[in-house]
Design a protein around this motif. Structure first.
Motif, PDB file in Angstrom:
ATOM      1  N   SER A  57       0.824  -1.212   0.000  1.00  0.00           N
ATOM      2  CA  SER A  57       0.000   0.000   0.000  1.00  0.00           C
ATOM      3  C   SER A  57       0.857   1.261   0.000  1.00  0.00           C
ATOM      4  O   SER A  57       0.727   2.132   0.857  1.00  0.00           O
ATOM      5  N   ALA A  59       2.244   4.597  -2.254  1.00  0.00           N
ATOM      6  CA  ALA A  59       2.023   5.487  -3.391  1.00  0.00           C
ATOM      7  C   ALA A  59       3.340   6.152  -3.769  1.00  0.00           C
ATOM      8  O   ALA A  59       4.152   6.477  -2.896  1.00  0.00           O
ATOM      9  N   GLY A  80      -5.070   7.063 -10.131  1.00  0.00           N
ATOM     10  CA  GLY A  80      -4.535   6.658  -8.834  1.00  0.00           C
ATOM     11  C   GLY A  80      -5.225   5.435  -8.251  1.00  0.00           C
ATOM     12  O   GLY A  80      -4.677   4.766  -7.367  1.00  0.00           O
ATOM     13  N   ARG A  81      -6.452   5.138  -8.717  1.00  0.00           N
ATOM     14  CA  ARG A  81      -7.181   3.967  -8.197  1.00  0.00           C
ATOM     15  C   ARG A  81      -7.561   2.982  -9.297  1.00  0.00           C
ATOM     16  O   ARG A  81      -8.506   2.195  -9.126  1.00  0.00           O
ATOM     17  N   ARG A  84      -8.242  -0.647  -8.375  1.00  0.00           N
ATOM     18  CA  ARG A  84      -9.327  -0.965  -7.447  1.00  0.00           C
ATOM     19  C   ARG A  84     -10.659  -1.196  -8.165  1.00  0.00           C
ATOM     20  O   ARG A  84     -11.660  -1.489  -7.524  1.00  0.00           O
ATOM     21  N   ARG A 137      -3.378  13.202  -7.447  1.00  0.00           N
ATOM     22  CA  ARG A 137      -3.478  11.773  -7.781  1.00  0.00           C
ATOM     23  C   ARG A 137      -3.038  10.893  -6.615  1.00  0.00           C
ATOM     24  O   ARG A 137      -3.702   9.904  -6.294  1.00  0.00           O
ATOM     25  N   VAL A 138      -1.923  11.223  -5.957  1.00  0.00           N
ATOM     26  CA  VAL A 138      -1.487  10.386  -4.837  1.00  0.00           C
ATOM     27  C   VAL A 138      -2.389  10.576  -3.619  1.00  0.00           C
ATOM     28  O   VAL A 138      -2.578   9.650  -2.830  1.00  0.00           O
ATOM     29  N   TYR A 140      -5.585  11.002  -3.899  1.00  0.00           N
ATOM     30  CA  TYR A 140      -6.737  10.170  -4.276  1.00  0.00           C
ATOM     31  C   TYR A 140      -6.407   8.693  -4.110  1.00  0.00           C
ATOM     32  O   TYR A 140      -7.245   7.898  -3.685  1.00  0.00           O
ATOM     33  N   GLN A 141      -5.172   8.323  -4.409  1.00  0.00           N
ATOM     34  CA  GLN A 141      -4.756   6.925  -4.325  1.00  0.00           C
ATOM     35  C   GLN A 141      -4.804   6.423  -2.883  1.00  0.00           C
ATOM     36  O   GLN A 141      -5.258   5.311  -2.631  1.00  0.00           O
TER      37      GLN A 141
END
Length: 217
Positions: A57, A59, A80-81, A84, A137-138, A140-141
């Motif tokens: 996990s 980033a 970023g996801r 998932r 983005r990170v 959000y990730q």
């Protein structure tokens, strides 16, 4: 909770050792600044950390940012996801994003001050705007650890401080390669100094000053 520890780590360029052997751990609540002159090994250490810990996990915000110029700001943050969601959902999002995704991502873009560019292709952005997209983005990730290489180098004083605050607040632990010593001391709890691929300093930020760190440059 994952265990972020390197023991006796080394990196080589061909037959030449360029980093280590060194050992370092990152505990929950720690925000670590890697400092040192260009070529000291900061980026190499970040890459080694990512290679060793990427399944835990983590980033990554690389210095090159890794944005797709032909895609919009929204879609770059959505990436970023990607892992998932099912492939068909990601494909559908290219044509017609879900409202809940738009709402969540726009809220992050507002935090970094670039929401008005949400549908602009990243190739049309300035360097500072691109860096804020990568930061969004990170954020959000999400994850347990953020590794970032010069995450605010293209931003001015207030913007740099704002993004640093959000990155260190958004992750329970971070390792950030930094060139701005004042920002490093203000937002990171621990300073790790590198010289010629070795750790020569590892101390709490509160015990250091920017002047005292100049010897590393």
């Amino acid at each position: 909770m994952s265990n972020f520890v390197l023991q006796g780590a080394e990196a080589h360029y061909g037959a030449t050792r360029v980093l280590g052997p060194l050992s370092i751990s990152v505990d929950e609540g720690e925000h670590v600044a890697l400092i040192g002159k260009s070529g000291a090994g900061k980026s190499t250490l970040l890459s080694l950390m990512y290679d060793r810990w990427r399944s835990q996990s983590v980033a990554l915000m690389p210095q090159a940012l890794g944005l797709v110029d032909t895609l919009s700001v929204f879609h770059n943050v959505y990436m970023g996801r990607l892992d998932r969601h099912r492939w068909w959902r990601n494909l559908a999002t290219l044509a017609k994003p879900w409202k809940r995704d738009i709402d969540e991502i726009v809220a992050l873009l507002e935090e970094v001050g670039i929401a008005e560019k949400r549908w602009t292709p990243c190739g049309e952005l300035s360097g500072g705007q691109r860096q804020r997209v990568a930061a969004a983005r990170v954020l959000y990730q999400q994850g347990e650890l953020l590794l970032a290489d010069e995450p605010v180098s293209a931003l001015d004083g207030p913007q740099a401080s704002s993004v640093m605050e959000k990155l260190t607040r958004g992750y329970p632990r971070t390792v950030l390669a930094m060139h701005d010593l004042e920002l490093a001391l203000s937002f990171c709890t621990r300073i790790v100094g590198l010289k010629e691929g070795a750790i020569v300093l590892d101390a709490p930020s509160e015990t250091l000053s920017a002047a005292a760190l100049q010897d590393l440059y």
